[in-house]
Design a protein around this motif. Structure first.
Motif, PDB file in Angstrom:
ATOM      1  N   ARG A  71       0.840  -1.215   0.000  1.00 21.69           N
ATOM      2  CA  ARG A  71       0.000   0.000   0.000  1.00 21.69           C
ATOM      3  C   ARG A  71       0.870   1.258   0.000  1.00 21.69           C
ATOM      4  NH1 ARG A  71      -2.974  -2.761   3.750  1.00 21.69           N
ATOM      5  NH2 ARG A  71      -2.067  -1.589   5.475  1.00 21.69           N
ATOM      6  N   ALA A  72       1.930   1.228   0.779  1.00 25.18           N
ATOM      7  CA  ALA A  72       2.815   2.391   0.896  1.00 25.18           C
ATOM      8  C   ALA A  72       3.709   2.555  -0.336  1.00 25.18           C
ATOM      9  CB  ALA A  72       3.669   2.263   2.153  1.00 25.18           C
ATOM     10  N   HIS A  73       3.970   1.453  -1.021  1.00 20.34           N
ATOM     11  CA  HIS A  73       4.847   1.457  -2.207  1.00 20.34           C
ATOM     12  C   HIS A  73       4.135   0.693  -3.321  1.00 20.34           C
ATOM     13  CE1 HIS A  73       8.110   2.945   0.339  1.00 20.34           C
ATOM     14  NE2 HIS A  73       7.669   2.076   1.235  1.00 20.34           N
ATOM     15  N   PRO A  74       3.244   1.358  -4.043  1.00 24.71           N
ATOM     16  CA  PRO A  74       2.372   0.685  -5.023  1.00 24.71           C
ATOM     17  C   PRO A  74       3.079  -0.119  -6.113  1.00 24.71           C
ATOM     18  CG  PRO A  74       1.599   2.913  -4.603  1.00 24.71           C
ATOM     19  CD  PRO A  74       2.923   2.784  -3.924  1.00 24.71           C
ATOM     20  N   THR A  75       4.361   0.122  -6.355  1.00 23.66           N
ATOM     21  CA  THR A  75       5.059  -0.680  -7.368  1.00 23.66           C
ATOM     22  C   THR A  75       5.423  -2.069  -6.850  1.00 23.66           C
ATOM     23  OG1 THR A  75       7.200   0.236  -6.722  1.00 23.66           O
ATOM     24  CG2 THR A  75       6.037   1.355  -8.512  1.00 23.66           C
ATOM     25  N   LEU A  76       5.333  -2.269  -5.542  1.00 21.33           N
ATOM     26  CA  LEU A  76       5.660  -3.571  -4.949  1.00 21.33           C
ATOM     27  C   LEU A  76       4.414  -4.450  -4.876  1.00 21.33           C
ATOM     28  CD1 LEU A  76       7.956  -2.412  -2.006  1.00 21.33           C
ATOM     29  CD2 LEU A  76       8.632  -3.224  -4.268  1.00 21.33           C
ATOM     30  N   LYS A  77       4.621  -5.740  -5.042  1.00 20.83           N
ATOM     31  CA  LYS A  77       3.531  -6.710  -4.972  1.00 20.83           C
ATOM     32  C   LYS A  77       3.581  -7.433  -3.629  1.00 20.83           C
ATOM     33  CE  LYS A  77       2.142  -6.145  -9.241  1.00 20.83           C
ATOM     34  NZ  LYS A  77       1.771  -4.755  -9.249  1.00 20.83           N
ATOM     35  N   ALA A  78       2.470  -7.410  -2.916  1.00 19.26           N
ATOM     36  CA  ALA A  78       2.404  -8.025  -1.589  1.00 19.26           C
ATOM     37  C   ALA A  78       2.812  -9.495  -1.619  1.00 19.26           C
ATOM     38  CB  ALA A  78       1.005  -7.870  -1.007  1.00 19.26           C
ATOM     39  N   GLU A  79       2.382 -10.239  -2.640  1.00 18.64           N
ATOM     40  CA  GLU A  79       2.689 -11.674  -2.718  1.00 18.64           C
ATOM     41  C   GLU A  79       4.201 -11.904  -2.768  1.00 18.64           C
ATOM     42  OE1 GLU A  79       0.775 -10.124  -5.262  1.00 18.64           O
ATOM     43  OE2 GLU A  79      -1.057 -10.428  -4.097  1.00 18.64           O
ATOM     44  N   ARG A  80       4.884 -11.071  -3.537  1.00 18.19           N
ATOM     45  CA  ARG A  80       6.342 -11.221  -3.656  1.00 18.19           C
ATOM     46  C   ARG A  80       7.032 -10.865  -2.337  1.00 18.19           C
ATOM     47  NH1 ARG A  80      10.430 -13.479  -4.051  1.00 18.19           N
ATOM     48  NH2 ARG A  80      12.234 -12.719  -5.170  1.00 18.19           N
ATOM     49  N   LEU A  81       6.542  -9.849  -1.661  1.00 22.79           N
ATOM     50  CA  LEU A  81       7.112  -9.455  -0.373  1.00 22.79           C
ATOM     51  C   LEU A  81       6.951 -10.571   0.662  1.00 22.79           C
ATOM     52  CD1 LEU A  81       5.809  -5.789  -0.348  1.00 22.79           C
ATOM     53  CD2 LEU A  81       8.184  -6.509  -0.662  1.00 22.79           C
ATOM     54  N   VAL A  82       5.783 -11.197   0.669  1.00 23.67           N
ATOM     55  CA  VAL A  82       5.546 -12.325   1.587  1.00 23.67           C
ATOM     56  C   VAL A  82       6.571 -13.426   1.314  1.00 23.67           C
ATOM     57  CG1 VAL A  82       3.956 -14.175   2.234  1.00 23.67           C
ATOM     58  CG2 VAL A  82       3.088 -11.869   1.942  1.00 23.67           C
ATOM     59  N   GLU A  83       6.810 -13.735   0.044  1.00 25.64           N
ATOM     60  CA  GLU A  83       7.788 -14.781  -0.312  1.00 25.64           C
ATOM     61  C   GLU A  83       9.175 -14.445   0.231  1.00 25.64           C
ATOM     62  OE1 GLU A  83       7.983 -15.452  -4.541  1.00 25.64           O
ATOM     63  OE2 GLU A  83       5.799 -15.568  -4.686  1.00 25.64           O
ATOM     64  N   VAL A  84       9.581 -13.192   0.052  1.00 30.20           N
ATOM     65  CA  VAL A  84      10.904 -12.747   0.511  1.00 30.20           C
ATOM     66  C   VAL A  84      11.031 -12.909   2.029  1.00 30.20           C
ATOM     67  CG1 VAL A  84      12.333 -10.678   0.829  1.00 30.20           C
ATOM     68  CG2 VAL A  84      11.357 -11.188  -1.417  1.00 30.20           C
ATOM     69  N   LEU A  85      10.010 -12.479   2.756  1.00 32.13           N
ATOM     70  CA  LEU A  85      10.047 -12.570   4.221  1.00 32.13           C
ATOM     71  C   LEU A  85       9.991 -14.026   4.686  1.00 32.13           C
ATOM     72  CD1 LEU A  85       7.718  -9.561   5.118  1.00 32.13           C
ATOM     73  CD2 LEU A  85      10.229  -9.619   5.153  1.00 32.13           C
ATOM     74  N   ARG A  86       9.189 -14.849   4.023  1.00 34.07           N
ATOM     75  CA  ARG A  86       9.091 -16.276   4.380  1.00 34.07           C
ATOM     76  C   ARG A  86      10.417 -17.000   4.155  1.00 34.07           C
ATOM     77  NH1 ARG A  86       3.271 -17.797   1.794  1.00 34.07           N
ATOM     78  NH2 ARG A  86       2.015 -17.140   3.573  1.00 34.07           N
ATOM     79  N   GLU A  87      11.085 -16.673   3.051  1.00 32.00           N
ATOM     80  CA  GLU A  87      12.375 -17.315   2.763  1.00 32.00           C
ATOM     81  C   GLU A  87      13.356 -17.078   3.908  1.00 32.00           C
ATOM     82  OE1 GLU A  87      13.555 -19.475   0.391  1.00 32.00           O
ATOM     83  OE2 GLU A  87      11.400 -19.587  -0.006  1.00 32.00           O
ATOM     84  N   ARG A  88      13.412 -15.862   4.411  1.00 30.06           N
ATOM     85  CA  ARG A  88      14.325 -15.555   5.519  1.00 30.06           C
ATOM     86  C   ARG A  88      13.902 -16.286   6.788  1.00 30.06           C
ATOM     87  NH1 ARG A  88      16.229 -15.644   9.431  1.00 30.06           N
ATOM     88  NH2 ARG A  88      17.668 -14.288  10.520  1.00 30.06           N
ATOM     89  N   GLU A  89      12.607 -16.371   7.037  1.00 32.38           N
ATOM     90  CA  GLU A  89      12.123 -17.057   8.247  1.00 32.38           C
ATOM     91  C   GLU A  89      12.469 -18.539   8.232  1.00 32.38           C
ATOM     92  OE1 GLU A  89      10.769 -15.824  11.125  1.00 32.38           O
ATOM     93  OE2 GLU A  89      11.129 -13.860  10.243  1.00 32.38           O
ATOM     94  N   LYS A  90      12.619 -19.123   7.046  1.00 33.68           N
ATOM     95  CA  LYS A  90      12.999 -20.544   6.948  1.00 33.68           C
ATOM     96  C   LYS A  90      14.385 -20.789   7.543  1.00 33.68           C
ATOM     97  CE  LYS A  90      10.282 -21.675   2.859  1.00 33.68           C
ATOM     98  NZ  LYS A  90      10.353 -21.984   1.413  1.00 33.68           N
ATOM     99  N   LEU A  91      15.221 -19.758   7.551  1.00 32.80           N
ATOM    100  CA  LEU A  91      16.577 -19.879   8.103  1.00 32.80           C
ATOM    101  C   LEU A  91      16.573 -19.824   9.627  1.00 32.80           C
ATOM    102  CD1 LEU A  91      18.452 -17.463   5.674  1.00 32.80           C
ATOM    103  CD2 LEU A  91      18.287 -19.958   5.530  1.00 32.80           C
ATOM    104  N   GLY A  92      15.494 -19.316  10.197  1.00 36.15           N
ATOM    105  CA  GLY A  92      15.371 -19.153  11.644  1.00 36.15           C
ATOM    106  C   GLY A  92      14.486 -17.959  11.934  1.00 36.15           C
ATOM    107  N   SER A  93      13.805 -18.003  13.031  1.00 34.39           N
ATOM    108  CA  SER A  93      12.883 -16.928  13.367  1.00 34.39           C
ATOM    109  C   SER A  93      13.611 -15.603  13.559  1.00 34.39           C
ATOM    110  CB  SER A  93      12.117 -17.254  14.647  1.00 34.39           C
ATOM    111  OG  SER A  93      11.259 -16.180  14.975  1.00 34.39           O
ATOM    112  N   THR A  94      12.958 -14.536  13.110  1.00 38.25           N
ATOM    113  CA  THR A  94      13.489 -13.187  13.312  1.00 38.25           C
ATOM    114  C   THR A  94      12.868 -12.559  14.559  1.00 38.25           C
ATOM    115  OG1 THR A  94      11.840 -12.325  11.782  1.00 38.25           O
ATOM    116  CG2 THR A  94      14.026 -12.822  10.873  1.00 38.25           C
ATOM    117  N   GLY A  95      12.235 -13.383  15.380  1.00 36.83           N
ATOM    118  CA  GLY A  95      11.725 -12.919  16.669  1.00 36.83           C
ATOM    119  C   GLY A  95      12.903 -12.759  17.617  1.00 36.83           C
ATOM    120  N   ILE A  96      13.276 -11.502  17.908  1.00 32.82           N
ATOM    121  CA  ILE A  96      14.498 -11.246  18.684  1.00 32.82           C
ATOM    122  C   ILE A  96      14.257 -11.243  20.190  1.00 32.82           C
ATOM    123  CG2 ILE A  96      15.637 -10.035  16.793  1.00 32.82           C
ATOM    124  CD1 ILE A  96      14.971  -7.374  18.235  1.00 32.82           C
ATOM    125  N   GLY A  97      12.996 -11.442  20.596  1.00 35.31           N
ATOM    126  CA  GLY A  97      12.687 -11.485  22.017  1.00 35.31           C
ATOM    127  C   GLY A  97      12.153 -10.168  22.538  1.00 35.31           C
TER     128      GLY A  97
END
Length: 153
Positions: free
Chosen positions: A34-60
């Motif tokens: 919404r903030a950056h209309p040239t970006l696609k939400a589906e692609r952003l979700v994929e990017v974030l999910r790929e990183r989460e597969k390496l380990g949670s980004t929950g820092i506590g």
């Protein structure tokens, strides 16, 4: 580097509805799109999910910083969300996560990406700041608190 350079009010969600990790990633990705209309939400979700597969980004301490890199992206972008009920984000301390800072960087931007992660992490180590964000009820109030805290030396 200031957070206000890559986080704008349209990318802030003051009351996330998500109940699990995947829903959080979808909701934050939608806010980024919404903030950056040239970006696609589906692609952003994929990017974030790929990183989460390496380990949670929950820092506590109730904070998570999901992040990733997107080929073709021109600049660092971010979304921020608050979950009033908390979400199991598989954080390192095992506690529920309430504050989510999603960060997406250009593919070849290791320096900028790491500086942003470090800055966000340092800001959210402050318990009073985290509490004030949780008490804020509007996007404008949340954005103002982040900008104010980020301006401190």
């Amino acid at each position: 580097m200031r957070i206000s350079e890559f986080l704008s009010p349209p990318a802030i969600v003051s009351d996330l509805k998500a109940r699990d990790k995947q829903e959080v990633l979808r909701e934050l990705s939608a806010a980024l799109a919404r903030a950056h209309p040239t970006l696609k939400a589906e692609r952003l979700v994929e990017v974030l999910r790929e990183r989460e597969k390496l380990g949670s980004t929950g820092i506590g301490e109730g904070v998570a910083i999901p992040h990733g890199k997107l080929p073709g992206l021109g600049q660092l972008v971010a979304a921020f969300g608050v979950s009033r009920q908390g979400v199991d984000f598989e954080a390192i301390d095992g506690k529920s996560t309430h504050l989510f800072f999603a960060l997406v960087a250009p593919e070849n931007s290791a320096g900028v990406h790491l500086k942003a992660l470090a800055r966000i992490s340092r800001l959210f180590k402050n318990p009073r700041f985290r509490a004030s964000i949780l008490e804020a009820s509007t996007v404008e109030a949340i954005h103002a608190l982040i900008v104010q805290e980020d301006a401190r030396p």
